[in-house]
Write a protein that holds these residues in place. Structure first.
Motif, mmCIF file in Angstrom:
data_model
loop_
_atom_site.group_PDB
_atom_site.id
_atom_site.type_symbol
_atom_site.label_atom_id
_atom_site.label_comp_id
_atom_site.label_asym_id
_atom_site.label_seq_id
_atom_site.Cartn_x
_atom_site.Cartn_y
_atom_site.Cartn_z
ATOM 1 N N VAL A 132 8.260 0.377 7.930
ATOM 2 C CA VAL A 132 8.408 -0.196 7.037
ATOM 3 C C VAL A 132 6.596 -1.719 7.114
ATOM 4 O O VAL A 132 6.104 -1.804 5.261
ATOM 5 N N ARG A 133 6.674 -2.326 8.366
ATOM 6 C CA ARG A 133 5.486 -3.527 7.873
ATOM 7 C C ARG A 133 4.389 -2.737 8.267
ATOM 8 O O ARG A 133 3.729 -3.384 7.655
ATOM 9 N N GLU A 134 4.093 -1.341 8.893
ATOM 10 C CA GLU A 134 2.694 -0.870 9.031
ATOM 11 C C GLU A 134 2.360 -0.411 7.231
ATOM 12 O O GLU A 134 1.343 -0.663 6.985
ATOM 13 N N SER A 135 3.360 0.201 7.038
ATOM 14 C CA SER A 135 2.761 0.265 5.488
ATOM 15 C C SER A 135 2.387 -0.498 4.726
ATOM 16 O O SER A 135 1.754 -0.371 4.343
ATOM 17 N N ALA A 136 3.040 -1.670 4.727
ATOM 18 C CA ALA A 136 2.761 -3.017 3.856
ATOM 19 C C ALA A 136 1.163 -3.241 4.103
ATOM 20 O O ALA A 136 0.763 -4.081 3.737
ATOM 21 N N ILE A 137 1.304 -3.527 5.876
ATOM 22 C CA ILE A 137 0.028 -4.260 6.115
ATOM 23 C C ILE A 137 -1.410 -3.128 5.947
ATOM 24 O O ILE A 137 -2.145 -3.743 5.220
ATOM 25 N N GLU A 138 -1.311 -1.932 5.354
ATOM 26 C CA GLU A 138 -2.065 -0.548 5.427
ATOM 27 C C GLU A 138 -2.714 -0.982 3.802
ATOM 28 O O GLU A 138 -3.291 -0.756 3.490
ATOM 29 N N SER A 139 -1.355 -1.194 3.113
ATOM 30 C CA SER A 139 -1.803 -0.890 2.016
ATOM 31 C C SER A 139 -2.139 -2.847 1.789
ATOM 32 O O SER A 139 -3.327 -2.882 0.394
ATOM 33 N N LEU A 140 -2.024 -3.881 2.005
ATOM 34 C CA LEU A 140 -2.671 -5.135 2.311
ATOM 35 C C LEU A 140 -3.954 -4.388 1.755
ATOM 36 O O LEU A 140 -5.162 -5.092 1.741
#
Length: 322
Positions: free
Chosen positions: A152-160
């Motif tokens: 979840v955290r990886e996806s959020a940072i990728e989206s950022l």
């Protein structure tokens, strides 16, 4: 005072106005938001260009042609409106052009909303994994139900990282290159890619061919800005491991999104990826809560660098005036 000098100072001032409005006011109401209008058009046309996923014998060439024509029509409408607005302002003095252009440019940017959404994902994840997944679903289109906390955290940072390009750097790049019509065209193309640019089924329709033009158009318009975004992220940390950026960026299926995402992974020294699709900086550690904050700080520094660049440009342009 020659007419060609006017854009030389109005353009950077408009960028400063747009970034200031984004910082202090955020997004305009949905009923006045041009990107919402673009989305409504794309939603309306999407139901007519993409065949139903269960349709037997759907004609791929016809779906591609419908998608391309609908995209071109929408792009023509958007750029015509933006060109009309810019043309109407052409006779104005620069001190009127700059603030009005800035107001019109602002909806093409969304840094504050992006920052707030990524912060919200981290806050929700701190409460529970289920809440983190639910909040992430607001930000990404992938299936979030099977993701663990790290993913979840990886996806959020990728989206950022990806949306730092899509929502800040690229609109500003095209505004500098082609004025308000350029920024509007990019925002339309990026919105169309987000809504139509899928391989296979989404929401009951097959986008394999219907969304191909939209996906490729966004690839073309994002090519240079994505690499600028990656270069800015890498330059701000000056990490030796950023030398691996080109090789890491090519690991994603997209020709562009891998650049800012890989730059962010290398800058933070964390591993990012999409299970079964790609992995960026596999030697990095799993991202922790503090890394989300560091990613937001780094992205904020990119926005700050763009602000300083626009201010310096405005000052240099101002000195050229007699």
């Amino acid at each position: 005072m020659t007419e060609w000098l006017t854009p030389s100072i109005a353009t950077p001032l408009a960028v400063l106005v747009a970034l200031g409005l984004d910082r202090w006011l955020g997004e305009p109401p949905a009923r006045w938001h041009p990107v919402v209008g673009m989305g409504r058009y794309l939603g309306f046309m999407g139901a007519r260009v993409a065949p139903r996923a269960d349709a037997a014998g759907a004609n791929s060439a016809a779906a591609f042609l419908r998608g391309a024509l609908a995209w071109c029509l929408g792009a023509a409408l958007v750029t015509s409106l933006a060109f009309g607005a810019a043309w109407a302002m052409a006779p104005w003095a620069w001190w009127w052009q700059a603030p009005v252009l800035g107001v019109l440019l602002k909806p093409m940017l969304a840094w504050r909303m992006l920052r707030d959404e990524v912060q919200a994902v981290e806050a929700a994840l701190g409460a529970s994994l289920a809440q983190g997944r639910a909040r992430l679903a607001w930000l990404v289109s992938r299936d979030v139900e099977a993701l663990d906390a790290a993913q979840v955290r990886e996806s959020a940072i990728e989206s950022l990282a990806e949306n730092l390009n899509d929502s800040v750097v690229a609109p500003l790049f095209w505004f500098v290159v082609a004025g308000l019509p350029g920024a509007a065209l990019y925002r339309f193309a990026n919105t169309a890619d987000a809504m139509w640019g899928y391989r296979g089924e989404r929401q009951g329709r097959d986008w394999t061919w219907a969304g191909k033009w939209a996906a490729r158009a966004d690839d073309v318009l994002s090519w240079v800005p994505a690499r600028i975004t990656a270069a800015l992220l890498a330059a701000l940390v000056a990490a030796r491991r950023c030398k691996a950026l080109p090789a890491q960026a090519r690991r994603t299926p997209s020709p562009n999104s891998g650049w800012p995402m890989a730059a962010m992974a290398l800058a933070l020294d964390v591993r990012l990826g999409k299970p079964g699709v790609y992995e960026l900086h596999g030697a990095g550690r799993s991202p922790q809560a503090a890394d989300t904050g560091h990613a937001l700080q780094l992205a904020g520094r990119v926005v700050g660098a763009l602000t300083v660049a626009a201010l310096a440009w405005a000052l240099l342009a101002g000195r050229a005036w007699p």
